[in-house]
Scaffold this motif. Structure first.
Motif, PDB file in Angstrom:
ATOM      1  N   PRO A   1       0.836  -1.195   0.016  1.00 57.94           N
ATOM      2  CA  PRO A   1       0.040   0.029  -0.164  1.00 57.94           C
ATOM      3  C   PRO A   1       0.808   1.165   0.114  1.00 57.94           C
ATOM      4  CG  PRO A   1      -0.164  -1.120   2.178  1.00 57.94           C
ATOM      5  CD  PRO A   1       0.515  -2.258   1.235  1.00 57.94           C
ATOM      6  N   ALA A   2       0.312   2.202  -0.682  1.00 56.21           N
ATOM      7  CA  ALA A   2       1.010   3.673  -0.730  1.00 56.21           C
ATOM      8  C   ALA A   2       1.369   4.137   0.633  1.00 56.21           C
ATOM      9  CB  ALA A   2       0.233   4.708  -1.239  1.00 56.21           C
ATOM     10  N   LYS A   3       0.731   3.894   1.780  1.00 57.56           N
ATOM     11  CA  LYS A   3       0.739   4.514   2.905  1.00 57.56           C
ATOM     12  C   LYS A   3       0.725   3.477   4.084  1.00 57.56           C
ATOM     13  CE  LYS A   3      -1.137   8.848   1.524  1.00 57.56           C
ATOM     14  NZ  LYS A   3      -1.819   9.779   1.584  1.00 57.56           N
ATOM     15  N   PRO A   4       1.812   2.502   4.095  1.00 61.35           N
ATOM     16  CA  PRO A   4       1.520   1.277   5.194  1.00 61.35           C
ATOM     17  C   PRO A   4       1.341   1.829   6.561  1.00 61.35           C
ATOM     18  CG  PRO A   4       3.857   1.394   4.114  1.00 61.35           C
ATOM     19  CD  PRO A   4       3.048   2.413   3.389  1.00 61.35           C
ATOM     20  N   GLN A   5       2.155   2.529   6.947  1.00 65.15           N
ATOM     21  CA  GLN A   5       1.929   2.930   8.519  1.00 65.15           C
ATOM     22  C   GLN A   5       0.384   3.470   8.604  1.00 65.15           C
ATOM     23  OE1 GLN A   5       4.411   4.353   6.656  1.00 65.15           O
ATOM     24  NE2 GLN A   5       6.162   3.382   7.456  1.00 65.15           N
ATOM     25  N   GLN A   6      -0.243   4.327   7.909  1.00 62.62           N
ATOM     26  CA  GLN A   6      -1.682   4.782   7.755  1.00 62.62           C
ATOM     27  C   GLN A   6      -2.635   3.637   7.786  1.00 62.62           C
ATOM     28  OE1 GLN A   6      -2.758   7.807   5.027  1.00 62.62           O
ATOM     29  NE2 GLN A   6      -4.503   8.198   6.171  1.00 62.62           N
ATOM     30  N   VAL A   7      -2.255   2.646   6.869  1.00 58.13           N
ATOM     31  CA  VAL A   7      -3.125   1.402   6.767  1.00 58.13           C
ATOM     32  C   VAL A   7      -2.989   0.841   8.195  1.00 58.13           C
ATOM     33  CG1 VAL A   7      -3.467  -0.652   5.425  1.00 58.13           C
ATOM     34  CG2 VAL A   7      -3.207   1.388   4.243  1.00 58.13           C
ATOM     35  N   ASP A   8      -1.785   0.389   8.386  1.00 53.48           N
ATOM     36  CA  ASP A   8      -1.902  -0.478   9.838  1.00 53.48           C
ATOM     37  C   ASP A   8      -2.512   0.268  11.080  1.00 53.48           C
ATOM     38  OD1 ASP A   8      -0.466  -2.282   8.543  1.00 53.48           O
ATOM     39  OD2 ASP A   8       1.660  -1.666   9.312  1.00 53.48           O
ATOM     40  N   ALA A   9      -2.423   1.508  11.000  1.00 48.82           N
ATOM     41  CA  ALA A   9      -2.887   2.407  12.061  1.00 48.82           C
ATOM     42  C   ALA A   9      -4.569   2.090  12.017  1.00 48.82           C
ATOM     43  CB  ALA A   9      -2.767   3.875  12.183  1.00 48.82           C
ATOM     44  N   LEU A  10      -5.043   2.513  10.718  1.00 44.69           N
ATOM     45  CA  LEU A  10      -6.477   2.287  10.636  1.00 44.69           C
ATOM     46  C   LEU A  10      -6.900   0.966  10.910  1.00 44.69           C
ATOM     47  CD1 LEU A  10      -7.050   4.502   7.508  1.00 44.69           C
ATOM     48  CD2 LEU A  10      -7.771   5.202   9.689  1.00 44.69           C
ATOM     49  N   LEU A  11      -6.220  -0.045  10.552  1.00 42.51           N
ATOM     50  CA  LEU A  11      -6.707  -1.483  10.843  1.00 42.51           C
ATOM     51  C   LEU A  11      -6.780  -1.621  12.340  1.00 42.51           C
ATOM     52  CD1 LEU A  11      -4.871  -3.442   7.953  1.00 42.51           C
ATOM     53  CD2 LEU A  11      -7.270  -3.376   8.541  1.00 42.51           C
ATOM     54  N   ARG A  12      -5.449  -1.273  13.005  1.00 44.18           N
ATOM     55  CA  ARG A  12      -5.804  -1.312  14.617  1.00 44.18           C
ATOM     56  C   ARG A  12      -6.851  -0.724  15.151  1.00 44.18           C
ATOM     57  NH1 ARG A  12      -0.399  -0.728  13.568  1.00 44.18           N
ATOM     58  NH2 ARG A  12      -0.338   1.244  14.451  1.00 44.18           N
ATOM     59  N   ALA A  13      -7.093   0.711  14.712  1.00 43.20           N
ATOM     60  CA  ALA A  13      -8.207   1.583  15.221  1.00 43.20           C
ATOM     61  C   ALA A  13      -9.666   0.549  14.582  1.00 43.20           C
ATOM     62  CB  ALA A  13      -8.172   2.912  14.629  1.00 43.20           C
ATOM     63  N   ALA A  14      -9.614   0.427  13.573  1.00 37.44           N
ATOM     64  CA  ALA A  14     -10.879  -0.324  13.205  1.00 37.44           C
ATOM     65  C   ALA A  14     -11.225  -1.784  13.915  1.00 37.44           C
ATOM     66  CB  ALA A  14     -11.021  -0.987  11.717  1.00 37.44           C
ATOM     67  N   ASN A  15     -10.096  -2.436  14.233  1.00 36.77           N
ATOM     68  CA  ASN A  15     -10.101  -3.747  15.081  1.00 36.77           C
ATOM     69  C   ASN A  15     -10.663  -3.578  16.441  1.00 36.77           C
ATOM     70  OD1 ASN A  15      -9.426  -5.290  13.151  1.00 36.77           O
ATOM     71  ND2 ASN A  15      -7.187  -5.349  13.688  1.00 36.77           N
ATOM     72  N   LEU A  16     -10.105  -2.212  17.142  1.00 33.65           N
ATOM     73  CA  LEU A  16     -10.674  -2.037  18.449  1.00 33.65           C
ATOM     74  C   LEU A  16     -11.933  -1.418  18.421  1.00 33.65           C
ATOM     75  CD1 LEU A  16      -7.720   0.055  19.866  1.00 33.65           C
ATOM     76  CD2 LEU A  16      -8.418  -1.934  20.696  1.00 33.65           C
ATOM     77  N   GLN A  17     -12.546  -0.726  17.313  1.00 34.59           N
ATOM     78  CA  GLN A  17     -13.875  -0.476  17.281  1.00 34.59           C
ATOM     79  C   GLN A  17     -14.758  -1.436  17.365  1.00 34.59           C
ATOM     80  OE1 GLN A  17     -13.308   2.144  13.742  1.00 34.59           O
ATOM     81  NE2 GLN A  17     -14.095   3.674  15.043  1.00 34.59           N
ATOM     82  N   ALA A  18     -14.550  -2.583  16.595  1.00 31.69           N
ATOM     83  CA  ALA A  18     -15.159  -3.797  16.247  1.00 31.69           C
ATOM     84  C   ALA A  18     -15.350  -4.466  17.756  1.00 31.69           C
ATOM     85  CB  ALA A  18     -14.614  -4.764  15.378  1.00 31.69           C
TER      86      ALA A  18
END
Length: 191
Positions: free
Chosen positions: A27-44
């Protein structure tokens, strides 16, 4: 970690520690993608499924080939009662990785009553990619038993119990005695 619960069967998502894409460029912005995945996992995890869905969509805007985001979007849709959307999201994950066992399994469970033949095919693919997937063997056994394919069902129940003896109580009564867990090596050597 998100899970899809159907009856007593749980398939835990272990894929978050694995690479999110297969055969696609990073992905173009791997750190942002990883951070968003972690955030979404917490939300879920905290049952904010609508928020998690929006966050997974943000991941997909950055990385449309992220199989984990597609899969988790399917889990979120399922949790919100949107089965058709869940199936579409699992299909997207499977377009990226045809062997993604979690997506294969979850889609099969959703299709088990409406399209058992397709569900059986998905379960067979999940088993091919993860042969010791005990719950996949169990679910395939249920489908085969419903189709009166007793010998094949018994084989699948036996494989499920061999991989996870705790599933023995979930095996239908007519098969239970024939698929008892194997004695441990210490029990076998005590003769």
């Amino acid at each position: 970690m998100a899970t899809l619960v159907t009856g007593v069967t749980v398939w835990t998502i272990l894929a978050h520690s694995a690479p999110a894409t297969k055969g696609a460029s990073a992905p173009a912005k791997p750190q942002q993608v990883d951070a968003l995945l972690r955030a979404a996992n917490l939300q879920a995890q905290y049952h904010d499924f609508a928020g998690a869905g929006r966050t997974y969509q943000q991941v997909l805007a950055l990385d449309p080939h992220n199989k984990v985001a597609w899969y988790d979007l399917g889990v979120v849709a399922y949790q919100q009662g949107r089965t058709a959307e869940a199936i579409k999201a699992y299909d997207k994950a499977l377009q990226i990785d045809r062997t993604y066992a979690s997506a294969l399994y979850n889609e099969a469970v959703l299709l088990k009553s409406s399209d058992p033949d397709r569900a059986a095919g998905l379960l067979k693919r999940a088993i091919a990619s993860t042969p010791k997937a005990a719950t996949a063997h169990l679910q395939l056994g249920f489908i085969l038993a419903s189709k009166k394919r007793e010998d094949e069902a018994e084989d699948e129940f036996r494989r499920a119990v061999a991989a996870d003896p705790s599933l023995h109580s979930q095996v239908p009564e007519p098969y239970r005695d024939d698929v008892s867990p194997s004695p441990t090596s210490s029990q076998a050597g005590a003769r």
